[in-house]
Scaffold this active site. Structure first.
Site, mmCIF file in Angstrom:
data_model
loop_
_atom_site.group_PDB
_atom_site.id
_atom_site.type_symbol
_atom_site.label_atom_id
_atom_site.label_comp_id
_atom_site.label_asym_id
_atom_site.label_seq_id
_atom_site.Cartn_x
_atom_site.Cartn_y
_atom_site.Cartn_z
ATOM 1 N N GLU A 42 0.733 -1.167 0.151
ATOM 2 C CA GLU A 42 0.183 -0.011 -0.085
ATOM 3 C C GLU A 42 0.972 1.377 0.014
ATOM 4 O OE1 GLU A 42 -2.849 0.009 2.923
ATOM 5 O OE2 GLU A 42 -3.462 -2.077 2.645
ATOM 6 N N CYS B 260 -1.837 -7.238 5.989
ATOM 7 C CA CYS B 260 -1.180 -7.976 5.572
ATOM 8 C C CYS B 260 -0.566 -8.998 6.652
ATOM 9 C CB CYS B 260 -0.516 -7.856 4.290
ATOM 10 S SG CYS B 260 -1.538 -7.060 3.177
HETATM 11 C C1 UGA Z 1 2.981 -6.032 2.623
HETATM 12 C C2 UGA Z 1 4.382 -6.316 2.045
HETATM 13 O O1 UGA Z 1 5.499 -5.454 2.022
HETATM 14 C C3 UGA Z 1 3.872 -6.370 0.447
HETATM 15 O O2 UGA Z 1 5.166 -7.085 -0.333
HETATM 16 C C4 UGA Z 1 2.629 -7.445 0.181
HETATM 17 O O3 UGA Z 1 2.163 -7.729 -1.236
HETATM 18 C C5 UGA Z 1 1.577 -6.891 1.200
HETATM 19 O O4 UGA Z 1 1.956 -6.865 2.565
HETATM 20 C C6 UGA Z 1 0.608 -7.784 1.049
HETATM 21 O O5 UGA Z 1 0.334 -9.032 1.668
HETATM 22 O O6 UGA Z 1 -0.566 -7.590 0.433
HETATM 23 P P1 UGA Z 1 2.072 -3.781 3.266
HETATM 24 O O7 UGA Z 1 1.118 -4.388 4.490
HETATM 25 O O8 UGA Z 1 1.332 -2.689 2.225
HETATM 26 O O9 UGA Z 1 2.886 -4.574 2.233
HETATM 27 O O10 UGA Z 1 3.053 -2.644 4.090
HETATM 28 P P2 UGA Z 1 4.612 -2.442 4.497
HETATM 29 O O11 UGA Z 1 5.186 -1.434 3.600
HETATM 30 O O12 UGA Z 1 5.263 -4.082 4.105
HETATM 31 O O13 UGA Z 1 4.677 -2.184 5.798
HETATM 32 C C7 UGA Z 1 3.893 -3.485 6.902
HETATM 33 C C8 UGA Z 1 3.950 -2.829 8.333
HETATM 34 O O14 UGA Z 1 5.435 -3.011 8.756
HETATM 35 C C9 UGA Z 1 3.806 -1.211 8.347
HETATM 36 O O15 UGA Z 1 3.068 -1.037 9.636
HETATM 37 C C10 UGA Z 1 5.302 -0.680 8.658
HETATM 38 O O16 UGA Z 1 5.109 0.437 9.302
HETATM 39 C C11 UGA Z 1 5.920 -1.799 9.234
HETATM 40 N N1 UGA Z 1 7.578 -1.760 9.135
HETATM 41 C C12 UGA Z 1 8.040 -1.804 8.112
HETATM 42 C C13 UGA Z 1 8.120 -1.490 10.289
HETATM 43 O O17 UGA Z 1 7.646 -1.343 11.537
HETATM 44 N N2 UGA Z 1 9.690 -1.576 10.168
HETATM 45 C C14 UGA Z 1 10.075 -1.647 8.775
HETATM 46 O O18 UGA Z 1 11.551 -1.674 8.937
HETATM 47 C C15 UGA Z 1 9.219 -1.795 7.857
#
Ligand code: UGA
Length: 441
Positions: free
Chosen positions: A154, A259
């Site tokens: 997203e 997710c």
């Molecule tokens: C995630 C995956 O990254 C995608 O590849 C996948 O397609 C998607 O789920 C899905 O299954 O549909 P998304 O949920 O959009 O994507 O978000 P991310 O950018 O991955 O972040 C997820 C969470 O992890 C967020 O709350 C973010 O703040 C947190 N995060 C991310 C951390 O706390 N630390 C980090 O280093 C990275």
């Protein structure tokens, strides 16, 4: 050009439909929600996603992208049908696949011979087998089933769709293989063609691994906090090793969204059903669940009683670039702080409405700016790493607070800048900049 229908116009479905049209295919998007289809037909976009409105507009203008609330017509007019319906979490943590089953029945009733049915929603391994069986039970013959998991994030979904790092295609026959390779011919990236079960596992294994990476660095953050080390520097030092890599090592208040939390649990349940020990994932989930309580405990250390204290939440979305608050740390934080008697304000550039809908009765005063949310507050918490927060005039905010505590749940602001603005800055997993209250340098 392939005739495609996309069943379900949520995040994945809508971005995929617009993306397929941009690749030159003839696409029909279907959703059971007639209101959503009316919005899409009249040129609107039901979700906030950078670049999506433009892509939808291009698709509509080219005549290659249409929407309908008639599933039968969409399926009958397509060679390839992508299933993008929701797979929410059931009470026991498994994925609830009733929508997938219902759609499989509907597809069976309307498809023509030779149709390729592709699961794109995130589903547990073996779901494609169930789809095949369901369609056969409903009399479907001469069709293929395939798996094509989506990896879009997203906030950068359009770019992730059009410029992916890889495309995973799970196929069981030549017809599906060719159809899918044709559809993605316009995208230049590695295409991983595997059997269906392998493709299904690649999706869950990828999300669970990323979630595990985040929980791992959060565990390290707790240790850094205890011994006075700096988790950002630890992550940097680790990430330079190409076997580890620097991404997804940002410690903080934990992961949220539609997710990771759901997929980790669904992956655990399916592994347990096959007698595989999932302790590693269990711990990943547990560490993540404990992040908010840990922050609240740290707040008590500084603020003493939370009852009656005014606390501002800077950022409500589960991450920047989206208005999505599903499983967002902001919700958990709001509930816990409210339970302790704190008075809450909040600010977010786009997630205001979605947050208010999600918190329901819980009183949170939503403000137009971070400054307004913090006025008269006893503490501010950076909950979402919005770039806008780096532009805030920190000194003017600190000056208007009752006690200028800033808890940075994302290690997003510059500690020195916060301290010199007069804040008592508390980072996550790195030493705060200790200024004597009232005597900031
Ligand atoms: C995630 C995956 O990254 C995608 O590849 C996948 O397609 C998607 O789920 C899905 O299954 O549909 P998304 O949920 O959009 O994507 O978000 P991310 O950018 O991955 O972040 C997820 C969470 O992890 C967020 O709350 C973010 O703040 C947190 N995060 C991310 C951390 O706390 N630390 C980090 O280093 C990275």
């Amino acid at each position: 050009m392939t005739r495609i229908s996309v069943i379900g116009t949520g995040y994945v479905g809508l971005v995929s439909a617009a993306g397929f049209a941009a690749l030159g295919h003839d696409v029909i998007g279907y959703d059971i929600d007639e209101q959503k289809i009316a919005t899409l037909e009249s040129g609107g976009c039901p979700i906030y996603e950078p670049g999506l409105e433009e892509l939808l507009a291009e698709g509509r203008a080219s005549g290659r992208l249409r929407f309908t609330a008639d599933l039968g017509a969409a399926v009958a007019a397509s060679d390839v049908v992508f299933v993008c319906v929701g797979t929410p979490q059931a009470d026991d943590g498994t994925a609830d696949l009733t929508q997938v089953e219902a759609v499989a029945r509907d597809i069976a009733a309307h498809m023509t011979e030779g149709t390729v049915v592709v699961e794109k929603s995130t589903v547990p391994v073996k779901t494609a087998q169930w789809i095949r069986r369901t369609i056969e039970l409903c009399g479907g013959r001469g069709f293929s089933v395939a798996s094509n998991p989506e990896f879009l994030r997203e906030g950068s979904a359009v770019q992730d769709f059009l410029e992916p790092e890889r495309i995973v295609l799970g196929v069981a026959d030549e017809q599906a293989r060719e159809a899918l390779l044709d559809i993605y011919a316009g995208i230049d990236c590695p295409k991983v063609v595997v059997d269906i079960e392998t493709a299904e596992i690649i999706k869950h294994a990828s999300n669970s691994f990323l979630a595990m990476k985040i929980s791992y660095i959060n565990m390290i953050a707790d240790l850094c906090e205890a011994v006075g080390a700096d988790v950002r520097q630890v992550a940097e030092g680790m990430g330079l090793d190409s076997r580890i890599g620097p991404k997804f090592l940002a410690a903080g208040i934990g992961y949220g969204g539609s997710c990771f939390p759901k997929d980790v649990r669904a992956f655990m349940r399916i592994a347990e059903q096959h007698d595989v020990n999932v302790g590693l994932l269990d711990e990943t989930d547990r560490i993540n669940e404990a992040r908010v309580a840990r922050l609240v405990a740290r707040m008590r250390n500084d603020l003493w009683n939370l009852k009656g204290k005014k606390i501002a939440l800077w950022g409500l979305a589960f991450k920047p670039g989206t208005d999505d608050v599903r499983e967002a740390p902001s919700l958990r934080l709001a509930r816990q702080l409210h339970a302790e008697g704190a008075i809450l304000t909040g600010w977010d550039p786009v997630a205001r409405e979605t947050f208010l809908r999600a918190v329901g009765e819980l009183p949170v005063e939503i403000c137009d700016s971070p400054q307004d949310a913090a006025a008269g507050a006893d503490a501010v918490i950076v909950v979402t790493d919005w770039p806008e927060l780096r532009e805030v005039d920190l000194a003017s905010v600190a000056g208007r607070m009752r006690s200028p505590y800033l808890f940075d749940g994302r290690n997003w602001l510059d500690p020195e800048a916060c301290a010199s603005a007069g804040f008592w800055y508390r980072a996550t997993g790195r030493p705060g900049v200790e200024t004597v209250p009232g005597q900031a340098s």
